[in-house]
Write an enzyme that holds these catalytic residues in place. Structure first.
Site, PDB file in Angstrom:
ATOM      1  N   LYS A  80       2.495  11.134  -3.375  1.00  0.00           N
ATOM      2  CA  LYS A  80       1.481  10.392  -4.101  1.00  0.00           C
ATOM      3  C   LYS A  80       0.507  11.313  -4.844  1.00  0.00           C
ATOM      4  O   LYS A  80      -0.104  10.935  -5.831  1.00  0.00           O
ATOM      5  CB  LYS A  80       0.729   9.534  -3.083  1.00  0.00           C
ATOM      6  CG  LYS A  80      -0.301   8.629  -3.647  1.00  0.00           C
ATOM      7  CD  LYS A  80      -0.787   7.723  -2.556  1.00  0.00           C
ATOM      8  CE  LYS A  80      -1.980   6.924  -3.000  1.00  0.00           C
ATOM      9  NZ  LYS A  80      -2.418   6.008  -1.960  1.00  0.00           N
ATOM     10  N   GLU A 124      -7.057   0.774  -4.918  1.00  0.00           N
ATOM     11  CA  GLU A 124      -7.204   0.655  -3.457  1.00  0.00           C
ATOM     12  C   GLU A 124      -8.577   0.127  -3.027  1.00  0.00           C
ATOM     13  O   GLU A 124      -8.645  -0.762  -2.175  1.00  0.00           O
ATOM     14  CB  GLU A 124      -6.880   1.996  -2.795  1.00  0.00           C
ATOM     15  CG  GLU A 124      -5.395   2.298  -2.877  1.00  0.00           C
ATOM     16  CD  GLU A 124      -5.063   3.751  -2.665  1.00  0.00           C
ATOM     17  OE1 GLU A 124      -5.976   4.539  -2.337  1.00  0.00           O
ATOM     18  OE2 GLU A 124      -3.882   4.112  -2.844  1.00  0.00           O
ATOM     19  N   ASP A 180       0.883  -1.168   0.000  1.00  0.00           N
ATOM     20  CA  ASP A 180       0.000   0.000   0.000  1.00  0.00           C
ATOM     21  C   ASP A 180       0.919   1.216   0.000  1.00  0.00           C
ATOM     22  O   ASP A 180       1.535   1.538   1.020  1.00  0.00           O
ATOM     23  CB  ASP A 180      -0.874  -0.042   1.273  1.00  0.00           C
ATOM     24  CG  ASP A 180      -1.648   1.256   1.496  1.00  0.00           C
ATOM     25  OD1 ASP A 180      -1.648   2.119   0.601  1.00  0.00           O
ATOM     26  OD2 ASP A 180      -2.254   1.388   2.580  1.00  0.00           O
ATOM     27  N   ASP A 230     -13.350   5.675   1.240  1.00  0.00           N
ATOM     28  CA  ASP A 230     -11.926   5.804   1.573  1.00  0.00           C
ATOM     29  C   ASP A 230     -11.583   7.285   1.769  1.00  0.00           C
ATOM     30  O   ASP A 230     -11.419   8.031   0.801  1.00  0.00           O
ATOM     31  CB  ASP A 230     -11.099   5.189   0.430  1.00  0.00           C
ATOM     32  CG  ASP A 230      -9.603   5.248   0.703  1.00  0.00           C
ATOM     33  OD1 ASP A 230      -9.193   5.832   1.726  1.00  0.00           O
ATOM     34  OD2 ASP A 230      -8.841   4.705  -0.116  1.00  0.00           O
TER      35      ASP A 230
END
Ligand code: AMP
Length: 659
Positions: free
Chosen positions: A189, A290, A127, A312
């Site tokens: 990211k 994800e 992850d 999320d």
């Protein structure tokens, strides 16, 4: 010795005695800057020999590939090389060293070279998070997160440069975030795979404290001290750290991984994560979304027939997806959406504004703090927010946060959970609104959802849980761990891929395109070719014709996003098809085929219709927005040409422009 320029290129792989890129800079920076390298060898090649040279780090991880010529050859001592072409990784490094004239691009990525030799050994799930990253592995049929020797389950996705010029990663880097914010890179990211000139980077530049600069290909890069790093390099450092933890734990080399990315990542971002993996010495077996990973962690092996919604809410972004789970380990994404500017940091910002206002009303002066003082307030705000997930109130104390006329001032505020909820209710409203949109795009009602899975640190806030409960009329599932689900799901898929011959383990993932892909029209409008939420894999073909007699080349500009103006979307690149046959306007045309893989990676091929000549085209992404505008204008259709917006009008317009 005779030179034979036609002689075959000799392939050479060299392992440098350098553990990381920083060590390479220090040992070889000066040589590389002059586009050269001296290779000590007892068997030097003759002058004029052409080499294809792959440089590796001490642990064997590929660093970069160049082609080079032998320009000096001492009989025994070694040979002096001069670079003639360099791959992207090499060019990034050369740019960061301040090299003025870069060698031409060598069209081979480290991913391609890794593909040649498929590594073996254990496959882990990673992850790669905005805030933290983690690795997981399946042992005895159960996935578990791999802890570091120090006992941490996650590595902060942070890289910092110390005052002594050393690069540090993870927990130690986080430690210097408060004192040295300009030399501490976080949130990579959110930047990776984006063009420097993109609208999102424009907004993010003002949110981050470290310098964000333009890289050699017009991509976004970051500056740490005197060096410029690509986001691939930064992410590779985090991945290398995570890989190191896995190797320590498993006691063997780890070279294969499944890496997760947000569902909304576009093609450039996915490719960039693959490159980062390759730079970290990892063969990326699969890029996994994800939410799908979270659903895998929830449903794998349970033979469920359910529709789940993955909510999320992470540090910087919000992502919501609906998946249908079928008993034979089939995971089908049916709708996805989100907001790239909605996350924990927005909750922190609301608290910071409240704290600064409290400071002003309490002391009667404006908060005068510098960057460091401001960072301390931000840190205190985040800690208070997390504490308020457990307690009903918290005292926020930041001593000596400001010095005015030699007098020190503290920040000292009592904050309640209720106050936090009042301050942030509008942010949770936005999350709920997104859920409504994602459901509506598939005509689903809240009652069609069997389970809500909460992922991402910010979803731990009790108020978020409560609002979800109120909206869906059910308690969110407690079956997945919000911080670990994604890594665990990635490990589950890694295990299934590693044992691909075992039919019981096989997983079928069916995904959708998160954002539409289309073409830029000459008037600056965006024409969607493949709509968002289209099931993958997908292929789409369109024809683009010449606009003038004898036109020798056709350029097609490709964008991804939902905005009607193409420049408000993410620019994926330009497809250039040259050497068209001499023909009147409209007679020469190119049939362009877009192929989206199951992993949502885009490849493009083009076929010239008169001669049948076919080419696989790489999208060039180096163009600036100015050039994109010029190219659009050069196609010769005036702004406003698309007056008739009915389907028939659009079709007619398209026929006129693209044949
Ligand atoms: P992630 O990107 O999933 O690691 O999420 C990080 C975000 O979650 C940060 O904004 C954290 O402040 C926030 N966060 C972590 N733990 C909690 C908690 N217990 N309550 C509220 N927010 C949290």
């Amino acid at each position: 010795m005779a030179n034979d320029p036609n002689a075959k290129t000799v392939a050479l792989s060299i392992r440098l005695q350098c553990a990381d890129v920083q060590a390479v800079r220090q040992s070889y920076g000066a040589e590389f800057q002059s586009l050269g390298l001296f290779v000590p060898t007892k068997a030097p090649r003759p002058i004029g020999t052409s080499l294809r040279l792959q440089l590796r780090l001490t642990d064997g991880a590929p660093l970069f590939t160049v082609t080079a010529l032998v320009v000096e050859s001492a009989r025994k001592g070694g040979m002096q090389l001069r670079f003639t072409a360099a791959d992207r990784a090499a060019r990034n490094l050369l740019t960061s060293l301040g090299t003025e004239r870069l060698p031409p691009l060598l069209e081979e990525t480290p991913t391609a070279s890794l593909r040649a030799k498929k590594p073996e050994g254990p496959m882990i799930g990673i992850d790669l998070g905005t805030t933290n990253s983690a690795a997981a592995f399946v042992a005895n049929g159960k996935p578990f997160v791999l802890p570091s020797r120090e006992g941490y389950n996650t590595v902060p996705s942070i890289i910092a440069l110390t005052d002594k010029g050393r690069l540090i990663i993870g927990h130690s880097a986080k430690g210097q975030m408060l004192t040295n914010p300009r030399r501490t890179v976080y949130g990579a990211k959110r930047l990776i795979g984006r063009a420097y000139a993109s609208p999102i980077v424009e907004q993010l530049r003002h949110r981050f404290q470290y310098p964000i600069v333009e890289g050699p290909r017009g991509e976004v890069a970051v500056q740490l001290g005197d060096n410029v790093y690509s986001l691939q390099e930064i992410s590779a450092m985090v991945l290398r750290e995570v890989k190191g933890i896995a190797q320590n734990h498993l006691g063997c080399p780890v070279e294969r991984a499944v890496i997760t990315v947000p569902a909304y990542y576009n093609d450039n971002q996915r490719q960039a994560v693959r490159e980062a993996g390759a730079l970290a010495g990892l063969h990326v077996e699969r890029i996994l979304n994800e939410p799908t990973a979270a659903a895998l962690a929830f449903g794998y092996g349970r033979k469920l027939e359910e529709r789940v919604l993955v909510f999320d809410l992470g540090g910087g972004t919000f992502d919501v997806s609906v998946l249908e789970l079928h008993p034979e380990n089939v995971y089908e994404v049916v709708s996805t959406g989100g907001d790239t500017f909605l996350g924990g940091v927005d909750f922190d910002n609301e608290i910071v504004s409240f704290l600064l206002e409290s400071f002003r009303s309490h002391h009667g002066i404006e908060f005068p703090g510098d960057r460091v003082a401001f960072s301390r307030v931000v840190d205190a705000a985040e800690n208070a927010k997390i504490t308020l997930s457990e307690q009903k109130e918290v005292r926020i104390l930041v001593p000596f946060v400001a010095l005015v006329d030699g007098k020190p001032y503290d920040l000292d505020v009592l904050m309640t959970r209720q106050k936090l909820e009042d301050l942030t209710a509008h942010l949770v409203d936005r999350c709920i609104q997104k859920c409504t949109e994602v459901l509506a795009s598939r005509k689903l009602a809240v009652t069609d959802i069997n389970e809500v899975l909460l992922v991402g640190g910010q979803s731990r806030m009790p108020y978020v849980r409560q609002r979800i409960h109120d909206y869906f009329g059910r308690e969110p599932s407690r079956a997945v761990h919000p911080d670990e689900a994604v890594a665990l799901g990635a490990a589950t898929l890694a295990d299934a891929l590693a044992g691909a011959s075992n039919a019981d383990k096989a997983v079928l993932l069916i995904d959708v395109l998160p954002m539409s892909i289309g073409l830029g029209l000459p008037n600056g409008k965006f024409q969607k070719l493949i709509e968002r939420n289209t099931t993958l894999p997908q292929t789409c073909t369109t024809t683009v014709a010449t606009q003038s007699d004898g036109q020798a080349a056709i350029d097609v500009l490709v964008f991804q996003g939902e905005n009607p103006r193409c420049l408000d979307n993410e620019y994926l690149g330009r497809l250039h098809f040259g050497d068209l046959p001499e023909a009147p306007r409209g007679a020469a045309a190119v049939e362009v085929t877009f192929r989206l893989s199951a992993e949502c990676l885009l490849s493009v091929s083009a076929r010239e219709k008169l001669t049948g000549r076919e080419e696989h085209v790489t999208l060039s992404t180096r163009d600036t927005p100015e050039l994109v505008k010029e190219l659009l204008a050069a196609a010769g259709v005036e702004d406003g040409a698309l007056e008739d917006r009915t389907p028939r009008g659009v079709a007619a317009f398209f026929k006129r422009v693209f044949g």
